[in-house]
Motif scaffolding. Sequence first.
Motif, PDB file in Angstrom:
ATOM      1  N   ARG A  38      35.400 -20.609   3.761  1.00 31.15           N
ATOM      2  CA  ARG A  38      34.911 -21.651   4.673  1.00 31.15           C
ATOM      3  C   ARG A  38      33.407 -21.861   4.482  1.00 31.15           C
ATOM      4  O   ARG A  38      32.915 -22.995   4.489  1.00 31.15           O
ATOM      5  N   LYS A  43      38.577 -25.585   1.045  1.00 32.97           N
ATOM      6  CA  LYS A  43      39.660 -25.872   1.997  1.00 32.97           C
ATOM      7  C   LYS A  43      40.730 -24.800   1.862  1.00 32.97           C
ATOM      8  O   LYS A  43      41.218 -24.515   0.761  1.00 32.97           O
ATOM      9  N   HIS A  62      40.875 -27.594  11.030  1.00 34.57           N
ATOM     10  CA  HIS A  62      40.481 -27.799   9.637  1.00 34.57           C
ATOM     11  C   HIS A  62      41.686 -27.992   8.712  1.00 34.57           C
ATOM     12  O   HIS A  62      41.514 -28.141   7.510  1.00 34.57           O
TER      13      HIS A  62
END
Length: 378
Positions: A38, A43, A62
Motif C-alpha cells: 500500500r 493495488k 481500496h
Amino acid sequence: MDILTTAYDLVIGYILPFLFVLTIVVFFHELGHFLVARWCNVKVSDFSVGFGREIFGFNDRHGTRWKLSLIPLGGYVKFAGDENAASVPDRDLLAQMSAEERRTAFVAKPVWQRAAVVAAGPFANFLLAIAIFTFIFMVFGKTVTAPIVDEVRENSAAEAAGLLPGDEILAVNGRGIETFNDLQRIVSASAEVPLELEVARGTTVLSITAVPQYREVTDNFGNSQRIGLLGITRSVDQNSLIQKDFGPLEAVAEGTRDTVYVAGRTLDYIWGVISGRESADQLGGPIRVAHVSGQVADQGLLPLLSLAAVLSISIGLINLMPIPMLDGGHLVYYAAEAVRGKPLSERVQEIGFRVGLGIVLFLMVFATWNDVLHLSRL
C-alpha cells in the motif's frame, strides 16, 4: 461416545491451539507484505488467511478482498497484475489493463519497491516476535536464577573441568553472566567448544576451561534436541531466584535479544544440517507444530504466545531462504535484476519456480515424515 470424546479432545486440545498460533503468525506475515505494498501504491486484490475456497470475506474501500479460506495452513496476498499468490505476472491481464491500472501493478514497480514489499513479510514476523516478548516482559517480568552451581554430575564436562557445587559463574569467554539462562544459552550452542569460565568460589575468582559435551536431551513434552551440556544443575534455593521487572524500553531491548537468540539458534541448526553436524530429524512440519501447540496450550495462554513468537521467527527465517517460491527466492531474482539492469528471462524464472516448488514440496513431505516418526516414538 468414545469417538466423540476423542474428536472433541483432538479439536480443543490440538487443532484450535495450532490454528490460533498459525493464524496469528500468517496474518502478520501477510500484513507486512500488504502494508508496504500500500505504501508503494501497489493495488492488492486479495488478502487471504488460508487457501482454497473462501468461507467468508469483505471488500475494503481500496478494492481489496479480505477473506478467510477453507484450508487454514498459510495465507497469501495477491497483487494486481499477478497470475497467482506467488507473484507470477499475468501477461494477458496486464495487456488488458489501462495505463492507470498498470501503474498500480506490482510488476510495474521499481525493483527496490518490489524487494521492499517481499522482504516486509519476514520482517513483520520478526517484529511480531519482538512485540510478543516485549508484552510478556512488560506485564509479567521475568523470574530468573542466579548462575550458581547446585550439583555437578558424574562423568560430565563440568566434573572434568573441576567445577564444584556452590561455584558462581561470573563470565564466559569474557562475556558477563547474570543468570543461569545466560549460561545455558552459551553452553547449548557451544558443544565441543572450549569455554573460558570465570568462577567465584568463596572469595576466590578462578579461571576454568570447560568443553561442553554434545548430548541429546528431552524436554517436558517428549521433544528431543541435541545441544551442548556442562552437566550442572542450577541452585533451587529461594535466595537464588531473581524477579526482574522491565520498563517499556527495557522490555523492547529484552524482547529483541530473545528474538535474536532464537533466530541465531535456528540458523545454527540449519547450518549444522547443511554441514552434516546436525541430524535433519529435528525438522518438523504442521503435525509437530500442532502437537507442541496442544502441549503448550495446557500450560496457559502465556506459553502459547511464546510459542507463537518462536514460530513467527522460524517462518520469517524460512521465507528468507533463497528458494524460488519463497520470499528469499524473489529477493534473489530482484538482486539479479538490480545487477543486470533488467529482469531475468521469463524462461529462467519459470524454471526457478518449478525447481523451488519441488524443493518446497520435498521439504514438506520430509518434515511430515519426521513428524510421524516423532509421534510414533512418544
